[in-house]
Design an enzyme around this catalytic site. Structure first.
Site, PDB file in Angstrom:
ATOM      1  N   CYS A  44      -0.943  -5.430 -12.482  1.00  0.00           N
ATOM      2  CA  CYS A  44      -0.634  -4.510 -11.390  1.00  0.00           C
ATOM      3  C   CYS A  44      -0.393  -3.127 -11.985  1.00  0.00           C
ATOM      4  O   CYS A  44       0.532  -2.950 -12.798  1.00  0.00           O
ATOM      5  CB  CYS A  44       0.614  -4.999 -10.658  1.00  0.00           C
ATOM      6  SG  CYS A  44       1.176  -3.877  -9.371  1.00  0.00           S
TER       7      CYS A  44
ATOM      8  N   CYS B  56      -6.211   0.069  -9.256  1.00  0.00           N
ATOM      9  CA  CYS B  56      -5.387  -0.917  -8.547  1.00  0.00           C
ATOM     10  C   CYS B  56      -6.161  -2.217  -8.656  1.00  0.00           C
ATOM     11  O   CYS B  56      -7.370  -2.242  -8.387  1.00  0.00           O
ATOM     12  CB  CYS B  56      -5.194  -0.518  -7.089  1.00  0.00           C
ATOM     13  SG  CYS B  56      -4.448  -1.838  -6.083  1.00  0.00           S
TER      14      CYS B  56
HETATM   15  N1  DGL Z   1      -2.333  -4.651  -7.204  1.00  0.00           N
HETATM   16  C1  DGL Z   1      -1.390  -3.611  -7.351  1.00  0.00           C
HETATM   17  C2  DGL Z   1      -1.875  -2.535  -8.332  1.00  0.00           C
HETATM   18  O1  DGL Z   1      -2.685  -2.795  -9.215  1.00  0.00           O
HETATM   19  C3  DGL Z   1      -0.740  -2.974  -6.140  1.00  0.00           C
HETATM   20  C4  DGL Z   1      -0.881  -3.505  -4.778  1.00  0.00           C
HETATM   21  C5  DGL Z   1       0.355  -3.235  -3.910  1.00  0.00           C
HETATM   22  O2  DGL Z   1       0.461  -2.146  -3.328  1.00  0.00           O
HETATM   23  O3  DGL Z   1       1.207  -4.121  -3.863  1.00  0.00           O
HETATM   24  O4  DGL Z   1      -1.451  -1.413  -8.286  1.00  0.00           O
END
Ligand code: DGL
Length: 264
Positions: A72, A186
């Site tokens: 993330c 993301c």
């Molecule tokens: N998958 C997450 C990232 O790489 C964020 C998604 C969310 O907003 O929870 O930033």
């Protein structure tokens, strides 16, 4: 045998887990989704700073991995150091692929598509200073694309107009028309890569960090700890049984038949 735990707020980290399984087919790759606190991208820095280190430490206690992968960008660009300080195993973060983008661009103009949280991070300023000096980096934050990715893995194709609404402003500002590389910063976004590509001018190349993160996990994981009892990979979900019901079918499609609720 090596056991990894891949962690994200929702389904985005499955893009990293998939790359890791491809790179290390003999590993057991467990997964954890903080569905009870999703989405991270619109949470305040303080909310995430308070939650993430303790949550990751508890997940490591439960899953007992040899390596923890924070799949993330929103979490890694804020709390990687705090998480590392809380766990005794190697931790691999996922951060925007600014260096590969800077190496790849021919126009010198890079787009970064991320959550509203990630685009504000000092960590991103540092990456730009370190790796993209002399280049122009145009950031665009979107929480809508995260939701679209969550829906896409549940079979609801993203609406082309909604994707264009999220992506187009990146190309409309000064120098935007010269963007030739867009960083998917993301982990949710590779799940809707085709829709995002369709909303970008045709000459634009999209890049993400999946393979690089998998390679880094292989580099830092201890050779063999004997920690892994073998067996099928496990997925952990926060936020109670309603979230488990919402996530189990998606997780099953990604190879997680054993899905457990954790009360964290
Ligand atoms: N998958 C997450 C990232 O790489 C964020 C998604 C969310 O907003 O929870 O930033």
């Amino acid at each position: 045998m090596t056991r990894a735990l891949v962690f994200d707020s929702g389904v985005g980290g499955l893009t990293i887990a998939t790359e890791l399984r491809r790179a290390a087919p003999d590993w057991t790759v467990d997964y954890a989704a903080d569905a009870g606190f999703f989405p991270y991208g619109v949470k305040t820095d303080d909310e995430l700073r308070v939650r993430l280190p303790g949550l990751c430490a508890s997940l490591v206690d439960i899953a007992r991995p040899d390596v923890l992968v924070i799949a993330c960008n929103t979490a890694s660009t804020l709390s990687l150091a705090d998480i590392r300080a809380c766990v005794a195993i190697p931790v691999v973060g996922t951060v925007p692929a600014i260096k590969p983008a800077a190496d790849l661009t021919r126009t010198g103009v890079i787009g970064v598509l991320a959550t509203p949280g990630t685009v504000k991070r000092a960590y991103l300023d540092d990456l730009e200073r370190q790796f993209a000096a002399g280049k122009t980096v145009i950031r665009r934050g979107s929480a809508g694309l995260v939701d679209m990715a969550e829906r896409a893995v549940r079979g609801m194709a993203p609406d082309a107009d909604a994707v264009a609404y999220a992506v187009q402003p990146m190309f409309d500002g000064p120098e935007g028309a010269r963007i030739d590389v867009v960083v998917l910063a993301c982990t949710h976004f590779p799940l809707i890569r085709e829709a995002i590509a369709a909303a970008c001018p045709p000459a634009v190349t999209l890049i993400d960090t999946g393979e690089a993160v998998a390679r880094q996990a292989l580099r830092v994981a201890p050779a063999s700890t004997g920690n892994d009892p073998g067996g099928a990979p496990v997925a952990y979900v926060t936020g109670g049984h309603a979230n488990l019901a919402a996530m189990a079918p998606v997780l099953a499609r990604f190879g997680y038949a054993d899905v457990r609720v954790v009360d964290l």
